[in-house]
Write a protein that holds these residues in place. Structure first.
Motif: not given
Length: 627
Positions: A125, A127, A130, A313-314, A423, A425, A524
């Motif tokens: 999780t 960011l 990532r 992630l989303n 992005s 995410s 997630a």
């Protein structure tokens, strides 16, 4: 009385000529291609008398040129080979620094990208972790594109050097033709024009520095010059030289005489800087670009395939970390009469070979595909055709018999590497499936990892593994085949329905493991795909070797070629120096010898002058007695 005077005068003039020639040798001791000259003296025909023939002195019959044709040809050939090897080695100096080891190398950037997924797997999780993945992907793309750009600049510079060399060749050929005319006229006077011959040898030597030649001397003194199997100079007439391209994209040296043009490659040329530059441009540079391009295609395709199987992630799915590198369409040869457009696409990334291809349309409409790296030929009755992990297809038009189409899948591929995600995410760290052990299990089974490795219609369908007393397992669920008594080895991946499951520990009879679609909460938290991305380094996708060894193989290949070029240049330079030394020892000027000759000719000149003086004294005494 007059006989004594004439004898002394002839000796004086002959030794004066010898002194002048020797002085000329000394003056030109450092001149390139100057051949030592010497006066050839011959006794004059004597005058008969009652007591026998009386000598009439000496006369100069020729000015000899110390010239050894065999040694000169050997020196020129050795010089041409050395020039070719040195030119090729010099080209490598521009590309060898592009392939570094250590932190600045492309291999380090590849490893850094895959290792960045380690931090993501530890904190799915986070960011920032990532974001590091995207940063490393951008750095890798930048190194690929920068390296490609430098290789393109090297190719451009080599072509420019070839253009300069061609201009030099044409100028030298024209000069040789003009000197041939002068030598023809001078030789008609009965004596060889030594200085013109030396000048022509100098020009021939310079020409061999550009391209290896063979020469044939005619009876009129002119020299015909051949390059490969083509005449460059015939008497005073010269051919025109230019840089050309063959139907398969190979750069050649073209020699045109009238409407006839012959194409010469590096092997036909043999030596000269042009041969070395052509070998680099047609062999070394394309191989390097193809190796780099293939690595870019294999890496991005392999990474994209695995990344697109994961979940962001989303909940994002199907995203690619890198942009897809498009495969180029064919390039038609200039002499084609058809209008076919042949495309290419990657069908098996692990079977790709670093090469360009030439597709020739046969008289019966079939196709012959030549792999340019080794000239291996494969025939196909129709299109599409699959070869070396590529699919060739006729996109439009039609080819005419004899048409040639060049396809270079990897030539510019490295310059097209780009990051496909915008992005952090969207970095697909999660696996679309999850695995859990049964709550009533009695053994020590635990899930080490689960991830998707291929697209499958039953990827997220629920599958259950039930273990038997003998340690085997039964699996049930859609797409699994409901198999029984399957062997289980600790830590060995179990693969069904496009997912890979790794278990540790030992099961008890009746223990179960369930694989199913990942829940929203698990998406997630799980990092199955991030771990799979880490494992890509061990995927054997480049000539049967792991992805992590791909750059090492490229590095080794470039290094071997560069070192081979340098070694050849060193050896051929030593041979050329030795050959030139032998030629110079035979034809050049030795100042010690010339100094000794000067003293001898000086003494002879003084003695001749003394003969003339004595003759004058005798004549004066005779005149005095007659008064």
């Amino acid at each position: 009385m007059s006989g004594l005077l004439n004898t002394g005068l002839s000796a004086l003039l002959a030794n004066q000529a010898a002194l002048t020639t020797t002085g000329n040798n000394v003056a030109n001791a450092g001149s390139v291609s100057y051949s030592r000259q010497s006066v050839v003296q011959q006794q004059a025909i004597g005058t008969p008398s009652d007591g026998g023939y009386l000598g009439n002195g000496v006369r100069v019959v020729a000015i000899d040129r110390a010239y050894n044709g065999y040694l000169t040809r050997q020196a020129n050939q050795a010089s041409a080979v050395s020039a070719a090897d040195q030119a090729r080695a010099n080209q490598f100096t521009s590309i060898e620094p592009l392939f570094q080891t250590g932190a600045s190398g492309l291999g380090s950037a590849m490893n850094s990208l895959l290792n960045a997924f380690t931090d993501v797997s530890r904190a799915p999780t986070d960011l920032s972790a990532r974001t590091v993945v995207l940063t490393q992907a951008g750095a890798l793309a930048s190194r690929f594109t920068s390296t490609q750009q430098q290789l393109n600049e090297s190719a451009k510079a080599t072509v420019e050097q070839l253009g300069t060399a061609v201009n030099t060749i044409n100028q030298l050929a024209e000069s040789i033709g003009k000197i041939n005319s002068q030598i023809q006229r001078a030789k008609g006077a009965g004596q060889p024009p030594n200085d013109l011959l030396d000048e022509r040898d100098r020009l021939i030597g310079q020409l061999n520095g550009q391209v290896q030649t063979a020469t044939i001397e005619a009876d009129d003194g002119s020299l015909s010059v051949f390059v490969g199997n083509q005449a460059l100079v015939l008497g005073s007439v010269t051919a025109n030289v230019a840089v050309g391209t063959t139907a398969n994209g190979t750069t050649t040296l073209n020699i045109s005489r009238g409407a006839v043009t012959a194409r010469l490659d590096a092997d036909t040329l043999g030596g000269g800087a042009v041969a070395g530059q052509l070998r680099f441009l047609n062999e070394d540079l394309p191989d390097t670009r193809n190796q780099l391009g293939r690595l870019a295609v294999v890496l991005t395709s392999t990474v994209n395939t695995q990344h697109s199987l994961g979940v962001g992630l989303n909940g994002e799915t199907g995203n690619k970390l890198f942009g897809t590198i498009p495969m180029p369409d064919s390039i038609p040869a200039s002499g084609n009469t058809g209008n076919a457009v042949i495309g290419s696409a990657v069908s098996d990334v692990s079977s790709l070979i670093a090469s360009a291809y030439a597709v020739t349309v046969q008289s019966d409409g079939s196709y012959q595909v030549r792999r340019m790296s080794d000239n291996a030929v494969t025939s196909f009755a129709t299109m599409p055709a699959q070869l070396d992990g590529l699919t060739f297809n006729l996109k439009s038009g039609a080819g005419a018999p004899g048409d040639v189409y060049r396809i270079a899948p990897f030539d510019d591929a490295a310059g097209l590497v780009s990051v496909g995600l915008g992005s952090a995410s969207a970095v697909a760290a999660a696996s679309p499936v999850q695995a859990s052990t049964g709550s009533d299990n009695q053994g020590s089974l635990s899930v080490s990892g689960v991830y998707a490795y291929a697209q499958d219609a039953n990827l997220t369908a629920t599958a259950t593994l039930t273990f038997n007393a003998d340690g085997t397992y039964n699996i049930t669920g859609p797409g699994t085949g409901n198999l029984s008594n399957q062997p289980y080895n600790v830590g060995e991946p179990l693969k069904f329905n496009g997912w890979s499951l790794t278990l540790t520990g030992l099961p008890k009879p009746g223990d179960t493991v369930k694989v199913e679609a990942a829940s929203a909460s698990m998406t997630a938290l799980n990092a199955g795909n991030a771990k799979a991305m880490q494992g890509l380094a061990d995927e054997k996708v480049i000539d049967g070797s792991p992805l992590s060894d791909g750059y090492a193989g490229l590095l080794a290949r470039v290094g071997v070629r560069a070192e081979s070029a340098k070694y050849s240049a060193k050896v051929s330079s030593a041979i050329a120096t030795s050959a030139e030394t032998s030629r110079a020892n035979s034809s050049g000027v030795n100042l010690d010898e010339e100094a000794a000759k000067l003293l001898g000719y000086q003494q002879a000149y003084q003695a001749a002058a003394r003969v003339i003086q004595i003759s004058q004294n005798i004549f004066d005494a005779l005149l005095s007695n007659l008064k």
